[in-house]
Scaffold this motif. Structure first.
Motif, short mmCIF file in Angstrom:
data_model
loop_
_atom_site.label_atom_id
_atom_site.label_comp_id
_atom_site.label_asym_id
_atom_site.label_seq_id
_atom_site.Cartn_x
_atom_site.Cartn_y
_atom_site.Cartn_z
N PHE A 256 23.16 31.00 -17.51
CA PHE A 256 23.78 29.81 -18.02
C PHE A 256 24.94 29.48 -17.73
CE2 PHE A 256 24.02 32.82 -21.02
CZ PHE A 256 25.10 32.81 -21.56
N TYR A 257 26.46 30.86 -17.63
CA TYR A 257 27.65 30.98 -17.76
C TYR A 257 28.69 30.71 -16.52
CZ TYR A 257 26.17 35.38 -16.04
OH TYR A 257 25.61 36.62 -15.10
N LYS A 258 27.72 30.88 -15.04
CA LYS A 258 27.77 30.03 -13.98
C LYS A 258 29.16 30.94 -13.52
CE LYS A 258 24.77 26.87 -13.52
NZ LYS A 258 24.06 27.64 -14.65
N GLY A 259 30.02 30.68 -12.73
CA GLY A 259 31.53 31.55 -13.04
C GLY A 259 31.81 31.78 -11.43
N PRO A 260 31.47 33.15 -11.07
CA PRO A 260 32.15 33.54 -9.28
C PRO A 260 30.74 34.16 -9.14
CG PRO A 260 33.74 34.79 -11.03
CD PRO A 260 32.96 33.47 -11.89
N PHE A 261 30.29 33.63 -7.47
CA PHE A 261 29.14 33.91 -7.27
C PHE A 261 30.12 34.36 -5.61
CE2 PHE A 261 27.50 31.69 -10.05
CZ PHE A 261 26.78 33.00 -10.77
N THR A 262 29.05 35.96 -5.11
CA THR A 262 28.83 35.68 -3.55
C THR A 262 27.95 35.88 -2.88
OG1 THR A 262 30.24 37.47 -4.21
CG2 THR A 262 29.08 37.58 -1.74
N ILE A 263 27.40 35.00 -2.01
CA ILE A 263 26.41 34.45 -0.77
C ILE A 263 27.09 34.91 -0.16
CG2 ILE A 263 25.28 32.76 -0.53
CD1 ILE A 263 26.58 30.62 -2.27
N THR A 264 25.38 35.71 1.29
CA THR A 264 25.32 36.72 1.63
C THR A 264 23.61 36.28 2.61
OG1 THR A 264 26.72 37.64 1.51
CG2 THR A 264 25.03 38.71 3.20
N TYR A 265 24.06 35.80 3.50
CA TYR A 265 22.88 35.86 4.64
C TYR A 265 23.12 36.35 5.83
CZ TYR A 265 21.68 30.87 2.91
OH TYR A 265 20.45 29.85 2.26
#
Length: 349
Positions: A256-265
């Motif tokens: 719910f707090y969201k913020g920074p994320f890292t996405i990797t394929y």
């Protein structure tokens, strides 16, 4: 009365003509390369610059003669887990269709009869590997104009080619040009967050730049620095030579707090090299990966940050107050000790 009967006769004739007019559903195409047998699909072996004839027959099951338009397009597979064989749109003919020639692309077929015709395939010298194509056919008068679009009802048969030679191997992520501004700085892995739906949309695209088919396993992961980690996508696919495969995903259960994320394929890939083919490299397998960082800010993010800062402030205040209390206690103890020392000195004197 005569006029009435004439009108009925005219309407009846019109009804019968419309009823028995040939539609694409009445027409079937079969391959006739094998003497004495008709096949729905065909597989051929050839080499670059070799001319290969493909015998085809159109069969009209209606009671009216008809003209059928013929075209050749590239074959593909559906961009999903089913991976079914399919045909590309009319005009998409870079890998197969452009190398087919046909003297007359409109074939007349008699009522309840058939017409045989021959197309010629001649691949370029460098062509090698498995090449997939389609012959498509449709009746011109079945094109329906719908506002700005033309809807064409067509049928198709698959043509699979095995071209002898040296295949090339190569797989890559490609840049995506998106009309919507991406929150990712990596053009090979774009993403958008819909605040109304509370969903994160992720898009990427793989291209097989070689002539060998690629078997791939795609894995998508997302994580943050607070311990959240999720595998949101995992799928096996095949990419035909010189074709692309879209990767589209939606994540709707982020913290719910969201913020920074890292996405990797990450993509494990292996070239499918059939027996009898040579390759331009010994490396037939490998792993590709693309990573991007994103920042999602919502009202919940501000609240979470505020709560976090308040907690930090509270802890800091508690630590400072505790240190201050210890210092005050130590000062008081030292002061009492000094007085006692003075008293002892006075008594000694």
């Amino acid at each position: 009365m005569k006029k009435f009967l004439a009108l009925l006769f005219f309407l009846g004739a019109l009804f019968i003509s419309n009823t028995y007019a040939a539609t694409i559903g009445d027409v079937a195409l079969r391959f006739c390369n094998n003497s004495g047998s008709l096949e729905k699909t065909i597989s051929l072996t050839t080499s670059g610059q070799e001319q290969k004839e493909i015998c085809m027959m159109l069969i009209n099951g209606s009671y009216e003669p008809t003209d059928v338009s013929i075209n050749f397009v590239d074959g593909t597979i559906t961009n999903d887990a089913d991976q079914k064989k399919a045909c590309k749109n009319e005009g998409e003919n870079q890998n197969f269709g452009q190398y087919m020639t046909l003297e007359n692309k409109t074939i007349s077929v008699p009522a309840r009869g058939n017409t045989t015709f021959t197309g010629v395939l001649e691949l370029p010298e460098e062509a090698a590997g498995e090449i997939h194509g389609c012959v498509t056919y449709f009746i011109n008068n079945e094109k329906n104009q719908k506002e700005m679009f033309t809807i064409m009802v067509r049928r198709a048969n698959f043509i699979d080619i095995f071209a002898k030679g040296i295949v090339t191997i190569g797989l890559e992520f490609v840049d995506i040009e998106s009309p919507t501004k991406s929150i990712s700085k990596n053009p090979k892995l774009v993403s958008f967050f819909d605040t109304k739906e509370n969903k994160l949309y992720i898009q990427s695209m793989l291209r097989n730049k070689g002539t060998a088919e690629q078997g791939i396993t795609i894995k998508g992961e997302i994580k943050n620095r607070f311990g959240y980690k999720k595998t949101f996508f995992e799928e096996k696919r095949t990419i035909f030579s010189k074709q692309t495969s879209n990767i589209n995903n939606v994540i709707d259960d982020l913290p719910f707090y969201k913020g920074p994320f890292t996405i990797t394929y990450s993509v494990e890939h292996s070239a499918n090299v059939s027996e009898g083919l040579e390759t331009d490299t010994e490396e037939k397998t490998g792993i590709l990966a693309e990573t991007t960082s994103i920042l999602i800010i919502t009202p919940a993010t501000y609240i979470s940050v505020l709560v976090f800062l308040l907690i930090i402030a509270g802890i800091s205040f508690f630590i400072i107050r505790r240190k201050h209390k210890k210092t005050k206690t130590a000062h008081t103890t030292n002061h009492k000790g000094t007085k006692k020392h003075h008293k002892i000195v006075a008594e000694t004197s």
